[in-house]
Enzyme design. Sequence first.
Site, PDB file in Angstrom:
ATOM      1  N   ARG A 237       0.855  -1.185   0.000  1.00 13.52           N
ATOM      2  CA  ARG A 237       0.000   0.000   0.000  1.00 13.52           C
ATOM      3  C   ARG A 237       0.889   1.232   0.000  1.00 13.52           C
ATOM      4  O   ARG A 237       1.930   1.254   0.662  1.00 13.52           O
ATOM      5  CB  ARG A 237      -0.895   0.030   1.249  1.00 13.52           C
ATOM      6  CG  ARG A 237      -2.063  -0.940   1.216  1.00 13.52           C
ATOM      7  CD  ARG A 237      -3.122  -0.557   0.186  1.00 13.52           C
ATOM      8  NE  ARG A 237      -4.282  -1.421   0.243  1.00 13.52           N
ATOM      9  CZ  ARG A 237      -4.451  -2.518  -0.488  1.00 13.52           C
ATOM     10  NH1 ARG A 237      -3.518  -2.894  -1.344  1.00 13.52           N
ATOM     11  NH2 ARG A 237      -5.547  -3.228  -0.386  1.00 13.52           N
ATOM     12  N   GLU A 266      -4.320   7.479  -4.835  1.00 12.52           N
ATOM     13  CA  GLU A 266      -4.593   6.784  -6.104  1.00 12.52           C
ATOM     14  C   GLU A 266      -5.923   7.262  -6.668  1.00 12.52           C
ATOM     15  O   GLU A 266      -6.859   7.471  -5.892  1.00 12.52           O
ATOM     16  CB  GLU A 266      -4.627   5.274  -5.860  1.00 12.52           C
ATOM     17  CG  GLU A 266      -3.259   4.750  -5.438  1.00 12.52           C
ATOM     18  CD  GLU A 266      -3.246   3.251  -5.119  1.00 12.52           C
ATOM     19  OE1 GLU A 266      -4.253   2.580  -5.365  1.00 12.52           O
ATOM     20  OE2 GLU A 266      -2.216   2.771  -4.628  1.00 12.52           O
ATOM     21  N   HIS A 285      -1.873   0.198  -9.662  1.00 10.40           N
ATOM     22  CA  HIS A 285      -2.443  -0.728  -8.657  1.00 10.40           C
ATOM     23  C   HIS A 285      -3.062  -1.933  -9.377  1.00 10.40           C
ATOM     24  O   HIS A 285      -4.275  -2.180  -9.275  1.00 10.40           O
ATOM     25  CB  HIS A 285      -3.475  -0.012  -7.784  1.00 10.40           C
ATOM     26  CG  HIS A 285      -3.739  -0.738  -6.495  1.00 10.40           C
ATOM     27  ND1 HIS A 285      -4.051  -0.098  -5.320  1.00 10.40           N
ATOM     28  CD2 HIS A 285      -3.745  -2.066  -6.197  1.00 10.40           C
ATOM     29  CE1 HIS A 285      -4.237  -0.999  -4.365  1.00 10.40           C
ATOM     30  NE2 HIS A 285      -4.055  -2.205  -4.873  1.00 10.40           N
TER      31      HIS A 285
HETATM   32  N1  LIG Z   1      -0.739  -4.257  -5.285  1.00  8.28           N
HETATM   33  C1  LIG Z   1      -1.841  -4.982  -5.239  1.00  8.28           C
HETATM   34  O1  LIG Z   1      -2.656  -4.971  -6.148  1.00  8.28           O
HETATM   35  C2  LIG Z   1      -2.077  -5.863  -4.064  1.00  8.28           C
HETATM   36  C3  LIG Z   1      -1.666  -5.492  -2.816  1.00  8.28           C
HETATM   37  N2  LIG Z   1      -1.859  -6.304  -1.750  1.00  8.28           N
HETATM   38  C4  LIG Z   1      -1.358  -5.893  -0.430  1.00  8.28           C
HETATM   39  O2  LIG Z   1      -0.511  -6.923   0.071  1.00  8.28           O
HETATM   40  C5  LIG Z   1      -0.771  -7.084   1.451  1.00  8.28           C
HETATM   41  C6  LIG Z   1      -0.309  -8.445   1.912  1.00  8.28           C
HETATM   42  O3  LIG Z   1      -1.154  -9.472   1.446  1.00  8.28           O
HETATM   43  P1  LIG Z   1      -0.951 -10.983   1.928  1.00  8.28           P
HETATM   44  O4  LIG Z   1       0.438 -11.426   1.667  1.00  8.28           O
HETATM   45  O5  LIG Z   1      -2.064 -11.778   1.395  1.00  8.28           O
HETATM   46  O6  LIG Z   1      -1.127 -10.784   3.503  1.00  8.28           O
HETATM   47  P2  LIG Z   1      -0.574 -11.674   4.692  1.00  8.28           P
HETATM   48  O7  LIG Z   1      -1.371 -11.296   5.878  1.00  8.28           O
HETATM   49  O8  LIG Z   1      -0.511 -13.105   4.286  1.00  8.28           O
HETATM   50  O9  LIG Z   1       0.930 -11.168   4.867  1.00  8.28           O
HETATM   51  C7  LIG Z   1       1.294  -9.963   5.424  1.00  8.28           C
HETATM   52  C8  LIG Z   1       2.539 -10.199   6.254  1.00  8.28           C
HETATM   53  O10 LIG Z   1       2.995  -8.917   6.700  1.00  8.28           O
HETATM   54  C9  LIG Z   1       3.575  -9.094   7.961  1.00  8.28           C
HETATM   55  N3  LIG Z   1       3.481  -7.872   8.746  1.00  8.28           N
HETATM   56  C10 LIG Z   1       2.382  -7.205   9.138  1.00  8.28           C
HETATM   57  N4  LIG Z   1       2.713  -6.121   9.846  1.00  8.28           N
HETATM   58  C11 LIG Z   1       4.055  -6.117   9.900  1.00  8.28           C
HETATM   59  C12 LIG Z   1       5.003  -5.249  10.493  1.00  8.28           C
HETATM   60  N5  LIG Z   1       4.640  -4.171  11.191  1.00  8.28           N
HETATM   61  N6  LIG Z   1       6.311  -5.539  10.340  1.00  8.28           N
HETATM   62  C13 LIG Z   1       6.699  -6.646   9.668  1.00  8.28           C
HETATM   63  N7  LIG Z   1       5.863  -7.491   9.087  1.00  8.28           N
HETATM   64  C14 LIG Z   1       4.545  -7.229   9.200  1.00  8.28           C
HETATM   65  C15 LIG Z   1       2.826 -10.212   8.633  1.00  8.28           C
HETATM   66  O11 LIG Z   1       3.822 -10.872   9.367  1.00  8.28           O
HETATM   67  P3  LIG Z   1       3.541 -11.936  10.534  1.00  8.28           P
HETATM   68  O12 LIG Z   1       2.975 -13.135   9.804  1.00  8.28           O
HETATM   69  O13 LIG Z   1       4.882 -12.178  11.077  1.00  8.28           O
HETATM   70  O14 LIG Z   1       2.545 -11.296  11.451  1.00  8.28           O
HETATM   71  C16 LIG Z   1       2.290 -11.058   7.487  1.00  8.28           C
HETATM   72  O15 LIG Z   1       2.961 -12.265   7.343  1.00  8.28           O
HETATM   73  C17 LIG Z   1      -2.282  -6.815   1.567  1.00  8.28           C
HETATM   74  O16 LIG Z   1      -2.654  -6.444   2.868  1.00  8.28           O
HETATM   75  C18 LIG Z   1      -2.488  -5.692   0.564  1.00  8.28           C
HETATM   76  O17 LIG Z   1      -2.344  -4.449   1.190  1.00  8.28           O
HETATM   77  C19 LIG Z   1      -2.496  -7.499  -1.880  1.00  8.28           C
HETATM   78  C20 LIG Z   1      -2.951  -7.906  -3.101  1.00  8.28           C
HETATM   79  C21 LIG Z   1      -2.796  -7.120  -4.307  1.00  8.28           C
HETATM   80  O1  LIG Z   2      -4.773  -4.307  -3.455  1.00  8.27           O
HETATM   81  C1  LIG Z   2      -5.444  -5.275  -3.590  1.00  8.27           C
HETATM   82  C2  LIG Z   2      -5.894  -6.136  -2.556  1.00  8.27           C
HETATM   83  O2  LIG Z   2      -6.500  -7.167  -2.875  1.00  8.27           O
HETATM   84  O3  LIG Z   2      -5.695  -5.811  -1.377  1.00  8.27           O
END
Ligand SMILES: NC(=O)C1=CN([C@@H]2O[C@H](COP(=O)(O)OP(=O)(O)OC[C@H]3O[C@@H](n4cnc5c(N)ncnc54)[C@H](OP(=O)(O)O)[C@@H]3O)[C@@H](O)[C@H]2O)C=CC1
Ligand SMILES: O=CC(=O)O
Length: 325
Positions: A237, A266, A285
């Site tokens: 994000r 955005e 995005h």
């Molecule tokens: N560009 C785009 O179109 C898209 C963007 N996204 C973004 O990607 C993000 C991640 O998605 P996804 O992988 O499915 O989510 P997950 O919840 O699987 O993964 C997010 C990870 O971030 C870690 N995390 C959270 N807060 C912190 C922090 N303060 N410091 C370090 N690590 C942290 C968590 O770690 P832990 O497990 O150790 O708690 C978790 O494993 C979504 O929330 C969204 O915002 C998603 C899809 C499409």
């Molecule tokens: O940014 C996309 C999402 O699925 O989150």
Amino acid sequence: MKKHVVLYKKLSAQLMERLQAQAQVTLIERLDAQGLTQLRDALPSAHGLLGASLKLDAALLDLAPNLQAIASVSVGVDNYDIDYLTERRILLSNTPDVLTETTADTGFALILATARRVVELANQVRAGRWQQSIGPQHFGTDVHGKTLGIIGMGRIGEALAQRGHFGFGMPVLYHSHSPKPAVEQRFGARYCSLETLLQQADFICLTLPLTAETHGLIGAQAFAQMRPESIFINISRGKVVDEAALIEALRNQQIRGAGLDVFEREPLNADSPLLQMDNVVATPHMGSATHETREAMARCAVDNLLTALAGERPVNLVNAGAWVG
Ligand SMILES: NC(=O)C1=CN([C@@H]2O[C@H](COP(=O)(O)OP(=O)(O)OC[C@H]3O[C@@H](n4cnc5c(N)ncnc54)[C@H](OP(=O)(O)O)[C@@H]3O)[C@@H](O)[C@H]2O)C=CC1
Ligand SMILES: O=CC(=O)O
């Protein structure tokens, strides 16, 4: 009587048919001024909402006294006031997993495009400026064998690590809340502090959610720790990054370049300094934007919504505290 569902994202004919078989549906085609008025008019009788890319704050939700469930067509849930939804026992669901691989592909596309200057050089060819063999001033930097740094080792982070490790022979460094032994075993990834990752990784990739804790996480101090060869990639994000600090870091050549799919605001303004920089690859995005994945996300959201409106617990419930069983 059928429940009333307000859609603020268009569905395929097949999904629309499925939803209409179970609910009375109002479709808001576009979230422009007219669409927002339609939404406000429809909220008082709405039991369910389905859509994405709309900040649903308390002021809007207060117009919907009968609301039982919101199905977000996204995995990120930063557009929702989760505490408020939970207090009102409104079930919020999202669409994890189905978009993981596609979003990781986008991350890797940005890594390659930025490192190999694909957009900049392709634009030169298109403009008729390829008149002799290119020289060192047009060379990029290798991706294979370089260190991949992943901040947020969740579903998408792991899919990125898989591509880097198996596809490109990259050592993987990662930072998350806690170490992930399974990821370390599968991809030889090494857990480290944020500081170490910023100092040592060649590609620094953000794959964490936007939360109160991550808002502005990558600012001037973080860019100062990166190296002039570092490439910064953001597919999480925009607000996780202080965009003014990123622009300064690029201007001062504190980093080599940036591949950005998300921005503080955005759509990105056409006059953003980021768009004047050849070493920035900016995409709209589009992390999950393939026909297959967007359809899978919509299907997942419809499943979640219909389950919730039937009084059952949706598989992808975000706010477990709202569930009374
Ligand atoms: N560009 C785009 O179109 C898209 C963007 N996204 C973004 O990607 C993000 C991640 O998605 P996804 O992988 O499915 O989510 P997950 O919840 O699987 O993964 C997010 C990870 O971030 C870690 N995390 C959270 N807060 C912190 C922090 N303060 N410091 C370090 N690590 C942290 C968590 O770690 P832990 O497990 O150790 O708690 C978790 O494993 C979504 O929330 C969204 O915002 C998603 C899809 C499409
Ligand atoms: O940014 C996309 C999402 O699925 O989150």
